[in-house]
Write an enzyme that holds these catalytic residues in place. Structure first.
Site, PDB file in Angstrom:
ATOM      1  CE  LYS A   1       6.579   1.307   1.958  1.00 49.57           C
ATOM      2  NZ  LYS A   1       6.480   2.818   1.914  1.00 49.57           N
TER       3      LYS A   1
ATOM      4  CD  GLU B   1       6.869   8.049   2.631  1.00 48.68           C
ATOM      5  OE1 GLU B   1       7.077   9.459   2.387  1.00 48.68           O
ATOM      6  OE2 GLU B   1       6.097   7.665   1.698  1.00 48.68           O
TER       7      GLU B   1
ATOM      8  CD  GLU C   1       9.140   6.097  -4.671  1.00 48.80           C
ATOM      9  OE1 GLU C   1       8.694   5.754  -3.252  1.00 48.80           O
ATOM     10  OE2 GLU C   1       8.705   6.827  -5.327  1.00 48.80           O
TER      11      GLU C   1
HETATM   12  O1  KIV Z   1       2.875   3.582  -1.136  1.00 47.72           O
HETATM   13  C1  KIV Z   1       3.267   3.205  -1.834  1.00 47.72           C
HETATM   14  O2  KIV Z   1       3.110   2.513  -2.898  1.00 47.72           O
HETATM   15  C2  KIV Z   1       4.689   2.824  -1.836  1.00 47.72           C
HETATM   16  C3  KIV Z   1       5.651   2.022  -2.547  1.00 47.72           C
HETATM   17  C4  KIV Z   1       5.826   2.867  -3.804  1.00 47.72           C
HETATM   18  C5  KIV Z   1       6.983   1.642  -2.163  1.00 47.72           C
HETATM   19  O3  KIV Z   1       5.321   3.129  -0.757  1.00 47.72           O
HETATM   20 NA    NA Z   2       4.073   4.794   0.270  1.00 46.99          NA
END
Ligand code: KIV
Ligand code: NA
Length: 263
Positions: A112, A114, A181
């Site tokens: 993931k 950002e 988010e």
């Molecule tokens: O780091 C994390 O916990 C996240 C979630 C809030 C989606 O990116």
């Molecule tokens: Na995160």
């Protein structure tokens, strides 16, 4: 039960079955969440805050995420494992690839990152090289100093248009999943209806394809201020097992998030 894959998640989205996701940082919780039917486990860079006491996610290193990813991977049987790429680890496509390989080799099934449209080249570079990508848009905590705090995003017409453009751009670049988010409910609904890949909301309303929370928040153990989108599932539960199961049920039946958790 059967392994959860990107195909499982698309099928769930198509069938209108909500996707459940929680953050997870160790093997014991991974095993428990997996048994409770949580489909996606995220080794979030939130580990810097909830495990290590930092005040933001910025100090988190790739080695720390890899260490926790390996632990979660050992504990989980069926869940899809997503690892956060930490701040500064995906500045260029090549850097992102080299770092994502470390997380995949630690046991992640997806990484993931950002950001929106600016990540197009990076998402394409990773997915062409067999690394599935989850994009994270809206309130992106690694950008806290640029955003001027942890604030709801997409409230103006202009920023809502930007968010929609970002969602379409990451999908076009090959992302398999989008975490959104802290945005208004109506915008979460619109983005979810516009995209063909699943959206996972955290403070993005009940209409997303699924939901995610930080485990320390939903178990009421994080000492910091509780965000509006958090529900403490230990309230009324007699065990951690029951709280996790209650979360899964509440996401599946649409009772979480409720109005009080939304923007
Ligand atoms: O780091 C994390 O916990 C996240 C979630 C809030 C989606 O990116
Ligand atoms: Na995160």
């Amino acid at each position: 039960s059967k392994a959860v894959t990107v195909t499982t998640l698309s099928a769930q989205r198509a069938a209108g079955e909500k996707i459940t996701m929680l953050t997870c940082y160790d093997a014991s919780f991974a095993s428990l969440m997996d048994r409770c039917g949580v489909e996606v486990l995220l080794i979030g860079d939130s580990l810097g805050m909830v495990c290590n006491g930092h005040h933001s996610t910025l100090p988190v290193t790739l080695q720390e995420v890899a260490y926790h990813t390996a632990a979660v991977a050992r504990g989980a049987k069926s869940a899809l494992i997503v690892a956060d790429m930490p701040f500064g680890s995906y500045g260029t496509p090549e850097q992102a690839f080299n770092n994502a390989v470390q997380l995949m080799q630690a046991g992640a099934h997806m990484v993931k990152i950002e950001g929106g449209a600016w990540l197009g080249d990076t998402i394409r570079f990773l997915t062409e090289r067999a690394i599935p990508v989850c994009a994270h848009i809206g309130l992106t905590p690694q950008s806290v100093h640029q955003l001027g705090g942890y604030k709801v995003q997409g409230k103006t017409t202009e920023s809502a248009e930007q968010l929609k453009a970002d969602a379409l751009a990451v999908q076009a670049a090959g992302a398999s999943l989008v975490v959104i988010e802290a945005i208004p409910t109506a915008l979460g609904k619109e983005v979810t209806e516009t995209l063909h890949i699943p959206t996972i909301g955290i403070g993005a309303g009940p209409d997303c394809s699924g939901q995610v929370l930080v485990m320390h928040d939903m178990l009421g153990v994080f000492p910091g201020r509780k965000a509006r989108f958090v529900r403490n599932f230990m309230d009324g539960a007699t065990s951690i097992d029951a709280a996790i199961s209650a979360y899964v049920s509440a996401v599946k039946d649409g009772s979480f998030p409720a109005l009080e958790h939304c923007f």
